[in-house]
Scaffold this active site. Structure first.
Site, PDB file in Angstrom:
ATOM      1  N   HIS A   1       0.830  -1.210   0.000  1.00 16.75           N
ATOM      2  CA  HIS A   1       0.000   0.000   0.000  1.00 16.75           C
ATOM      3  C   HIS A   1       0.864   1.260   0.000  1.00 16.75           C
ATOM      4  CE1 HIS A   1      -3.557   2.497   1.204  1.00 16.75           C
ATOM      5  NE2 HIS A   1      -2.601   3.221   1.761  1.00 16.75           N
ATOM      6  N   GLU A   2       1.790   1.342   0.930  1.00 18.49           N
ATOM      7  CA  GLU A   2       2.608   2.548   1.026  1.00 18.49           C
ATOM      8  C   GLU A   2       3.490   2.733  -0.201  1.00 18.49           C
ATOM      9  OE1 GLU A   2       1.972   4.813   3.057  1.00 18.49           O
ATOM     10  OE2 GLU A   2       0.610   3.620   4.288  1.00 18.49           O
TER      11      GLU A   2
ATOM     12  N   HIS B   1       3.095   6.874  -6.867  1.00 19.81           N
ATOM     13  CA  HIS B   1       2.368   8.077  -7.260  1.00 19.81           C
ATOM     14  C   HIS B   1       3.321   9.273  -7.295  1.00 19.81           C
ATOM     15  CE1 HIS B   1      -1.873  10.136  -6.809  1.00 19.81           C
ATOM     16  NE2 HIS B   1      -1.306  10.360  -7.977  1.00 19.81           N
TER      17      HIS B   1
ATOM     18  N   HIS C   1       1.689   4.667  -2.784  1.00 15.38           N
ATOM     19  CA  HIS C   1       1.857   6.113  -2.637  1.00 15.38           C
ATOM     20  C   HIS C   1       3.199   6.560  -3.215  1.00 15.38           C
ATOM     21  CE1 HIS C   1      -1.678   7.019  -0.317  1.00 15.38           C
ATOM     22  NE2 HIS C   1      -1.360   6.236   0.694  1.00 15.38           N
TER      23      HIS C   1
END
Length: 680
Positions: A466-467, A473, A470
């Site tokens: 998940h991290e 992104h 980011h």
């Protein structure tokens, strides 16, 4: 000879401007901010005083080029306060919070500058701007208005006072949550009370106790959410109860870290600020800038999910209680869910963690998936400086071998680090500023003994992916303006790319790459891999309910008006949860108000709903990937081109519709959460 350059502001000798952390001391930060803020104001004054008619280039784009020193100082300092704070840094953060707020207000409320922005905004349709430039102009105008630029002198004075006070309160709240979480760690005398925990977890608890001055005992630190990961494993009900009660009572025990008065003041000030700006409440103010239509739409969305989740939760609790006579307590739920999962699985999942060693998951899982999808290659650079010995640095190369940025991984828990997991930007990507991204992923894994592996649980594995979503992104951002870079998107869209990246954690191709036994190197048995996928294919109702309860609490705290007088935090919580139909004695919110750092110490006020709002897009995107061949370079490139590279330079919802070929619908999310049968 000129004055020496402050180390915080000095040009970096390292690739992509990585800060030279060893040369920086805590004493350098306040002088650096003094210099940087003064320089920034001089730059802004020059733009405001320009006698030429305002143009996009000499006003809006010029503003994007100001404050580079301030961005550099903030990128260093605020990256340290979260993962590696100390009393000096806490004091600096307290000092800087109102000063930086006033600095921002001075710019946003600058009359001459706002007049130039206003002129451009009113004539925006005739300026011939491309979409990113038009969005930037509109954002500059709205940000100034939302700061109070269109108010009279008295209104602006009140806004300054409110924002200054809020900056101090929210900074203090975050520090109190960390302090009381550390103070509330559970001390255990006998290792027998830790039955069920892994040997490495017990060893870590012994080390933590020794470090705290309790030789021969065991200290269980607290996770940030109400639900503590240890509860799923601990077999002793009394130990589970102690850990749960320590968690749920944080910051509300009447000690020096009690935050309840702050909660009341923060929410009252936010309501006053919203009314000054013409909104009924803070939720309306916040959501006006999100992808959700309005606060009523968010409430309706949550209500639909709450109704389905509570029906599913009732069935789940009945099933967990079974025919036994022993009462079930809130501290027992996750343990019984774990037991049920083991009993219902044809293959025991107890050994799954043995195949999830951190370094291998990173290299052959997280990074390998990024290479397959986006062509990224990660090369570790141990010679580069970091802010803590545990932090590691990788240089990131694109498919053409071009260095595009740096990725820092800070994975292990320590008392100086706040709980949870997050991504930080040290440097934002920008074509205008010729800046490459430097991003940090922060987790709170238990650090193993020297020579021992760090083995990941299901949740930790998902968090790692998940991290890094980011991080992708930020790393794949390819925009002109720094304020539109990477994760600088609406709050209820920012979680979407990270949630998409979770889908690769147990993908057969990715799993087979990293899932090797940490001792023997043997690949994970196919039946264990399949059992893991089945076990995580649908969330428990408990998990969904505790999240929805927190989202409801957030929204209700921020729907109060300036006329409402709230005097009791617990009573407000109880009314809000009961009114929303999500009150449960057995399933408290993921965060109770007193330690809800996301909304009272972070940037998620009236925005905690964004996780599940974004998950609608995520569930649709997962289906799109699977329908188009899954883990392919072509799919990754299309996702990068439509979403990851574009930041806030385009409308995020339009970009998602471009990706999947239509508007998103809620059904895939309901199916994922096992709520389809509960709807209606």
């Amino acid at each position: 000879m000129g004055m020496p350059t402050n180390p915080v502001l000095a040009p970096s000798p390292h690739i992509h401007g990585l800060p030279d952390f060893p040369s920086i001391s805590d004493d350098d930060f306040v002088p650096a901010f003094d210099i940087a803020m003064a320089d920034h104001l001089r730059e802004v004054e020059a733009i405001a005083a320009d006698t030429r008619p305002p143009t996009f280039a000499n006003t809006i784009e010029a503003l994007e080029q100001t404050g580079r020193g301030l961005a550099q100082a903030a990128g260093v300092f605020f990256n340290l306060v979260g993962p590696d704070t100390n009393p000096v840094r806490n004091a600096i953060a307290q000092e800087l919070a109102p000063r930086l707020t006033e600095h921002g207000n001075t710019i946003a409320l600058h009359g001459a500058l706002f007049a130039r922005i206003d002129t451009l905004y009113r004539t925006r349709d005739s300026l011939g701007l491309d979409e990113p430039s038009l969005r930037l102009l509109e954002r500059r105008f709205r940000d100034a208005v939302r700061a109070g630029a269109a108010l009279d002198d008295d209104g602006q004075r009140q806004m300054r006072e409110i924002s200054a006070r809020l900056s101090t309160l929210t900074t203090t709240f975050s520090q109190y949550v960390l302090d009381d979480s550390n103070a509330s760690a559970v001390l255990v005398d006998d290792a027998a009370a830790l039955d069920g925990l892994s040997a490495s977890a017990i060893s870590a608890a012994a080390d933590a106790a020794t470090e705290a001055g309790h030789d021969g005992k065991y200290l269980l630190p607290l996770d940030l959410p109400t639900s503590q990961s240890a509860l799923a494993s601990l077999t002793d009900p009394e130990t589970r109860r102690r850990v749960f009660e320590a968690s749920v009572n944080r910051c509300s025990r009447g000690n020096e870290f009690d935050t309840r008065a702050m909660v009341l003041e923060i929410t009252a000030l936010r309501a006053r600020s919203a009314r000054l700006l013409g909104y009924r409440n803070h939720a309306e103010f916040v959501i006006a800038e999100q992808t959700a239509p309005d606060a009523d739409a968010v409430q309706s969305f949550l209500s639909e999910l709450v109704a389905a989740a509570m029906r599913a939760g009732g069935r789940e609790l009945t099933r967990l209680h079974g025919s036994g006579s022993d009462p079930i307590a809130p501290s027992d739920i996750t343990h019984r869910l774990a037991v049920e999962q083991r009993e219902n699985s044809a293959v025991s999942l107890d050994d799954f963690g043995d195949y999830c060693e951190l370094d291998r998951v990173l290299t052959d899982g997280v990074f390998a998936a990024a290479r397959q999808l986006y062509g990224l290659r990660m090369v570790e650079r141990p010679e580069l400086p970091t802010y803590h010995p545990d932090v590691r640095t990788w240089e990131v190369f694109d498919a053409d071998g071009v260095s595009v940025g740096l990725f820092l991984g800070d994975f292990f828990a320590r008392p100086s680090k706040r709980g949870g997991a997050w991504m930080n930007n040290i440097v934002d990507q920008s074509q205008l500023l010729v800046a490459h991204p430097i991003v940090v992923n922060v987790l709170n894994l238990t650090k193993p003994q020297p020579g021992s592996p760090c083995l990941l649980s299901f949740d930790q594995l998902t968090t790692l992916f998940h991290e890094f979503g980011h991080a992708l992104h930020g790393l794949l951002s390819a925009v002109r303006y720094p304020s539109q870079s990477g994760t600088n998107v609406p709050r209820d869209f920012v979680e979407f790319p990270s949630q998409v990246n979770e889908m690769w954690a147990l993908h057969p191709t990715v799993l087979s790459g990293y899932a090797r036994h940490h001792e023997t190197g043997a690949p994970i048995p196919s039946e264990l891999a399949e059992a893991a996928r089945e076990a995580t294919s649908v969330e428990s109702a408990h998990s969904t309910i505790e999240y929805l309860a927190a989202a409801v609490l957030d929204l209700e705290w921020h729907r109060i008006t300036a006329d409402d007088e709230i005097t009791d935090v617990e009573a407000f919580e109880a009314r809000a949860l009961a009114s929303a139909g999500v009150a449960s004695d057995l399933i408290p919110p993921r965060y109770r108000s007193a330690y809800f750092n996301h909304i009272f110490g972070g940037g998620y006020s009236a925005g905690y709903y964004s996780y599940i709002w974004s998950e609608v897009l995520d569930a649709e995107t997962e289906q799109w990937f699977l329908a188009n061949g899954g883990l392919t370079r072509a799919n990754g490139q299309r996702f990068a081109d439509t979403t990851l590279s574009r930041g806030d330079s385009v409308d995020p919802i339009a970009a998602h519709a471009e990706l999947i070929g239509r508007s998103a619908e809620i059904e895939p999310l309901l199916a994922r959460k096992g709520l389809v049968a509960a709807v209606g």
